[in-house]
Motif scaffolding. Structure first.
Motif, PDB file in Angstrom:
ATOM      1  N   HIS A  13       0.836  -1.216   0.000  1.00 54.83           N
ATOM      2  CA  HIS A  13       0.000   0.000   0.000  1.00 54.83           C
ATOM      3  C   HIS A  13       0.865   1.258   0.000  1.00 54.83           C
ATOM      4  O   HIS A  13       1.999   1.240   0.461  1.00 54.83           O
ATOM      5  N   PHE A  14       0.293   2.354  -0.507  1.00 57.42           N
ATOM      6  CA  PHE A  14       0.874   3.688  -0.331  1.00 57.42           C
ATOM      7  C   PHE A  14      -0.063   4.498   0.552  1.00 57.42           C
ATOM      8  O   PHE A  14      -1.273   4.501   0.346  1.00 57.42           O
ATOM      9  N   HIS A  15       0.518   5.151   1.532  1.00 55.41           N
ATOM     10  CA  HIS A  15      -0.289   5.919   2.481  1.00 55.41           C
ATOM     11  C   HIS A  15      -0.099   7.406   2.210  1.00 55.41           C
ATOM     12  O   HIS A  15       1.018   7.872   2.066  1.00 55.41           O
ATOM     13  N   ILE A  20      -5.449   5.572   1.316  1.00 58.27           N
ATOM     14  CA  ILE A  20      -4.535   4.468   1.006  1.00 58.27           C
ATOM     15  C   ILE A  20      -4.719   4.065  -0.452  1.00 58.27           C
ATOM     16  O   ILE A  20      -5.845   3.930  -0.928  1.00 58.27           O
ATOM     17  N   VAL A  21      -3.588   3.917  -1.171  1.00 56.40           N
ATOM     18  CA  VAL A  21      -3.643   3.330  -2.510  1.00 56.40           C
ATOM     19  C   VAL A  21      -3.207   1.878  -2.378  1.00 56.40           C
ATOM     20  O   VAL A  21      -2.091   1.591  -1.950  1.00 56.40           O
ATOM     21  N   LYS A  22      -4.108   0.978  -2.742  1.00 65.64           N
ATOM     22  CA  LYS A  22      -3.787  -0.457  -2.654  1.00 65.64           C
ATOM     23  C   LYS A  22      -3.082  -0.863  -3.945  1.00 65.64           C
ATOM     24  O   LYS A  22      -3.689  -1.436  -4.848  1.00 65.64           O
ATOM     25  N   ALA A  23      -1.788  -0.535  -4.039  1.00 65.06           N
ATOM     26  CA  ALA A  23      -1.045  -0.748  -5.287  1.00 65.06           C
ATOM     27  C   ALA A  23      -0.992  -2.224  -5.655  1.00 65.06           C
ATOM     28  O   ALA A  23      -1.161  -2.596  -6.810  1.00 65.06           O
ATOM     29  N   VAL A  24      -0.726  -3.072  -4.663  1.00 72.04           N
ATOM     30  CA  VAL A  24      -0.734  -4.523  -4.866  1.00 72.04           C
ATOM     31  C   VAL A  24      -1.685  -5.086  -3.811  1.00 72.04           C
ATOM     32  O   VAL A  24      -1.534  -4.829  -2.626  1.00 72.04           O
ATOM     33  N   GLY A  41      -0.671  -5.549 -17.924  1.00 69.76           N
ATOM     34  CA  GLY A  41      -1.831  -4.810 -17.424  1.00 69.76           C
ATOM     35  C   GLY A  41      -1.632  -3.353 -17.773  1.00 69.76           C
ATOM     36  O   GLY A  41      -0.517  -2.935 -18.107  1.00 69.76           O
ATOM     37  N   GLU A  42      -2.703  -2.600 -17.671  1.00 66.84           N
ATOM     38  CA  GLU A  42      -2.600  -1.185 -18.034  1.00 66.84           C
ATOM     39  C   GLU A  42      -1.786  -0.417 -16.998  1.00 66.84           C
ATOM     40  O   GLU A  42      -1.550  -0.898 -15.892  1.00 66.84           O
ATOM     41  N   SER A  43      -1.394   0.776 -17.369  1.00 68.91           N
ATOM     42  CA  SER A  43      -0.634   1.649 -16.485  1.00 68.91           C
ATOM     43  C   SER A  43      -1.381   1.824 -15.158  1.00 68.91           C
ATOM     44  O   SER A  43      -2.601   2.014 -15.144  1.00 68.91           O
ATOM     45  N   GLY A  44      -0.651   1.707 -14.054  1.00 71.37           N
ATOM     46  CA  GLY A  44      -1.266   1.893 -12.740  1.00 71.37           C
ATOM     47  C   GLY A  44      -1.868   0.625 -12.151  1.00 71.37           C
ATOM     48  O   GLY A  44      -2.439   0.658 -11.059  1.00 71.37           O
ATOM     49  N   SER A  45      -1.724  -0.523 -12.835  1.00 72.27           N
ATOM     50  CA  SER A  45      -2.362  -1.753 -12.343  1.00 72.27           C
ATOM     51  C   SER A  45      -1.553  -2.435 -11.231  1.00 72.27           C
ATOM     52  O   SER A  45      -2.038  -3.378 -10.615  1.00 72.27           O
ATOM     53  N   GLY A  46      -0.320  -1.960 -10.988  1.00 73.24           N
ATOM     54  CA  GLY A  46       0.445  -2.510  -9.862  1.00 73.24           C
ATOM     55  C   GLY A  46       1.613  -3.397 -10.273  1.00 73.24           C
ATOM     56  O   GLY A  46       2.224  -4.056  -9.430  1.00 73.24           O
ATOM     57  N   LYS A  47       1.960  -3.387 -11.543  1.00 71.03           N
ATOM     58  CA  LYS A  47       3.027  -4.271 -12.041  1.00 71.03           C
ATOM     59  C   LYS A  47       4.391  -3.874 -11.453  1.00 71.03           C
ATOM     60  O   LYS A  47       5.111  -4.709 -10.911  1.00 71.03           O
ATOM     61  N   SER A  48       4.748  -2.589 -11.603  1.00 69.26           N
ATOM     62  CA  SER A  48       6.060  -2.150 -11.099  1.00 69.26           C
ATOM     63  C   SER A  48       6.158  -2.344  -9.594  1.00 69.26           C
ATOM     64  O   SER A  48       7.208  -2.773  -9.090  1.00 69.26           O
ATOM     65  N   ILE A  49       5.098  -2.017  -8.891  1.00 64.69           N
ATOM     66  CA  ILE A  49       5.159  -2.106  -7.429  1.00 64.69           C
ATOM     67  C   ILE A  49       5.273  -3.573  -7.001  1.00 64.69           C
ATOM     68  O   ILE A  49       5.919  -3.879  -5.997  1.00 64.69           O
ATOM     69  N   THR A  50       4.707  -4.485  -7.765  1.00 61.58           N
ATOM     70  CA  THR A  50       4.931  -5.912  -7.492  1.00 61.58           C
ATOM     71  C   THR A  50       6.418  -6.220  -7.628  1.00 61.58           C
ATOM     72  O   THR A  50       7.026  -6.844  -6.753  1.00 61.58           O
ATOM     73  N   PRO A  60       8.991   4.451   2.060  1.00 62.16           N
ATOM     74  CA  PRO A  60       7.848   5.229   2.504  1.00 62.16           C
ATOM     75  C   PRO A  60       7.540   6.334   1.486  1.00 62.16           C
ATOM     76  O   PRO A  60       8.506   6.875   0.910  1.00 62.16           O
ATOM     77  N   PRO A  61       6.270   6.644   1.216  1.00 63.78           N
ATOM     78  CA  PRO A  61       5.076   6.225   1.957  1.00 63.78           C
ATOM     79  C   PRO A  61       4.539   4.858   1.563  1.00 63.78           C
ATOM     80  O   PRO A  61       3.423   4.510   1.957  1.00 63.78           O
ATOM     81  N   GLY A  62       5.316   4.061   0.811  1.00 61.92           N
ATOM     82  CA  GLY A  62       4.841   2.727   0.453  1.00 61.92           C
ATOM     83  C   GLY A  62       5.293   1.708   1.479  1.00 61.92           C
ATOM     84  O   GLY A  62       6.275   1.931   2.199  1.00 61.92           O
TER      85      GLY A  62
HETATM   86  P1  ADP Z   1       2.105  -0.083 -13.239  1.00 65.35           P
HETATM   87  O1  ADP Z   1       3.515  -0.533 -13.098  1.00 65.35           O
HETATM   88  O2  ADP Z   1       1.158  -1.209 -13.510  1.00 65.35           O
HETATM   89  O3  ADP Z   1       1.927   1.031 -14.222  1.00 65.35           O
HETATM   90  P2  ADP Z   1       2.492   0.809 -10.525  1.00 65.35           P
HETATM   91  O4  ADP Z   1       2.851  -0.487  -9.909  1.00 65.35           O
HETATM   92  O5  ADP Z   1       3.577   1.758 -10.857  1.00 65.35           O
HETATM   93  O6  ADP Z   1       1.618   0.516 -11.844  1.00 65.35           O
HETATM   94  O7  ADP Z   1       1.460   1.596  -9.599  1.00 65.35           O
HETATM   95  C1  ADP Z   1       0.387   0.961  -8.921  1.00 65.35           C
HETATM   96  C2  ADP Z   1      -0.367   1.968  -8.110  1.00 65.35           C
HETATM   97  O8  ADP Z   1       0.456   2.455  -7.064  1.00 65.35           O
HETATM   98  C3  ADP Z   1      -0.820   3.183  -8.916  1.00 65.35           C
HETATM   99  O9  ADP Z   1      -2.126   3.518  -8.494  1.00 65.35           O
HETATM  100  C4  ADP Z   1       0.168   4.244  -8.510  1.00 65.35           C
HETATM  101  O10 ADP Z   1      -0.410   5.521  -8.568  1.00 65.35           O
HETATM  102  C5  ADP Z   1       0.500   3.864  -7.076  1.00 65.35           C
HETATM  103  N1  ADP Z   1       1.857   4.322  -6.713  1.00 65.35           N
HETATM  104  C6  ADP Z   1       3.023   3.890  -7.263  1.00 65.35           C
HETATM  105  N2  ADP Z   1       4.085   4.530  -6.728  1.00 65.35           N
HETATM  106  C7  ADP Z   1       3.573   5.391  -5.809  1.00 65.35           C
HETATM  107  C8  ADP Z   1       4.137   6.346  -4.899  1.00 65.35           C
HETATM  108  N3  ADP Z   1       5.473   6.520  -4.819  1.00 65.35           N
HETATM  109  N4  ADP Z   1       3.299   7.039  -4.119  1.00 65.35           N
HETATM  110  C9  ADP Z   1       1.966   6.861  -4.166  1.00 65.35           C
HETATM  111  N5  ADP Z   1       1.353   5.981  -4.993  1.00 65.35           N
HETATM  112  C10 ADP Z   1       2.138   5.254  -5.799  1.00 65.35           C
END
Ligand code: ADP
Length: 283
Positions: A13-15, A20-24, A41-50, A60-62
């Motif tokens: 999550h990002f706080h 809260i953004v539930k990234a994954v 998946g489309e942009s913002g779907s949580g791939k990078s954060i995984t 932080p804030p993740g």
């Molecule tokens: P993808 O790689 O699929 O494009 P990300 O994994 O980058 O997507 O992002 C997933 C979600 O996490 C998105 O909603 C994004 O806005 C959020 N997010 C990513 N990095 C941050 C950050 N540093 N602070 C707040 N939210 C973030």
């Protein structure tokens, strides 16, 4: 045999002040040794954060809130950062969309490769230089004996990405996480880098997670694919099955959005998941 990587119910999550953004949001998958898994998946779907969660790059804030990430049976979630640093770059490395995430603009490539080597082993200056030249040769950089003294800005975008790949492969990692490594490159270079990475990981037996928003790229490189949407995996399976017989309407919608010459039949006929084949170009 046990999988190389086992991710179970991962939650990141990002706080922020607004919530809260539930990234994954509860992601599970397993990766076998030598396997290439596509994460699409489309942009913002949580791939990078995984990917960042696996390699321990969430700041932080993740926060990784829960779940399990096991590499060779060893739990990575909750490891102190000092121990994670020992794993990062050695057992798991990452190739980013922007190679300058890896490279230092102020140092020659040879120096950077030597420093990357020194992070995990003892090498003399002469040995470091020799290994740097060999690493550049492996990623098909011409005249590596000269290029080893170049600074990043003296390379083209594609060559810079090759250097970043060379650094990612330096310690023969078990796993490479490639986060859209071709997306920012000229179209003519994209296919070259994709094919080269596919060949390199096959040659070295490295497992790979290939992150892309582009199903066509995934079809060219992955054995298995996980389709992500809003932090969750909505569908997973062998790339051939998922792209020709999608079970989830979201996967179907991604396929429908492809131009006709990049439809699954055309993609898979070009040898997805088998021999190295250049990806079809998208309009
Ligand atoms: P993808 O790689 O699929 O494009 P990300 O994994 O980058 O997507 O992002 C997933 C979600 O996490 C998105 O909603 C994004 O806005 C959020 N997010 C990513 N990095 C941050 C950050 N540093 N602070 C707040 N939210 C973030």
């Amino acid at each position: 045999p046990s999988p190389l990587l086992e991710v179970t119910n991962l939650v990141t999550h990002f706080h922020s002040r607004t919530g809260i953004v539930k990234a994954v949001d509860g992601v599970s998958f397993a990766l076998r040794r030598g396997e290439v898994m596509g994460l699409v998946g489309e942009s913002g779907s949580g791939k990078s954060i995984t990917g960042f969660s696996i390699i321990g790059l969430i700041d932080p804030p993740g926060r990784v809130e829960g779940g399990s990430i096991k590499l060779d049976g060893r739990e990575l979630v909750g490891l102190p950062s000092s121990e994670l640093r020992g794993i990062r770059g050695k057992s798991i490395s990452m190739v980013f969309q922007d190679p300058m995430m890896t490279l230092n603009p102020m140092l020659t490539i040879g120096t950077q490769i030597r420093l990357a080597l020194e992070a995990h082993e003892d090498v003399s200056a002469a040995e470091g230089r020799k290994r740097a030249i060999a690493a550049l040769r492996q990623v098909r950089i011409p005249e590596p004996e000269t290029k080893v003294d170049f600074y990043p800005h003296q390379f083209s975008g594609g060559m810079r990405q090759r250097v970043a790949i060379a650094i990612a492969l330096l310690h023969r990692p078990k796993l490479i996480i490639a986060d859209e490594p071709t997306t920012a490159l000229d179209v003519s270079i994209q296919a070259e880098i994709l094919v080269e990475m596919k060949e390199l990981v096959a040659e070295l037996g490295t497992s790979m997670i290939w992150i892309s928003h582009d199903l066509a790229t995934i079809a060219s490189i992955a054995d298995h694919v996980c389709v992500m949407r809003s932090g969750k995996i909505v569908e997973a399976g062998p790339v051939l099955d998922v792209l020709t017989r999608p079970k989830h309407p979201y996967t179907q919608s991604l396929l429908d959005a492809l131009p006709s010459r990049a439809k699954p039949g055309a993609l898979l006929a070009r040898g997805a998941g088998t021999d190295a084949a250049p990806p079809p170009r998208l309009a």
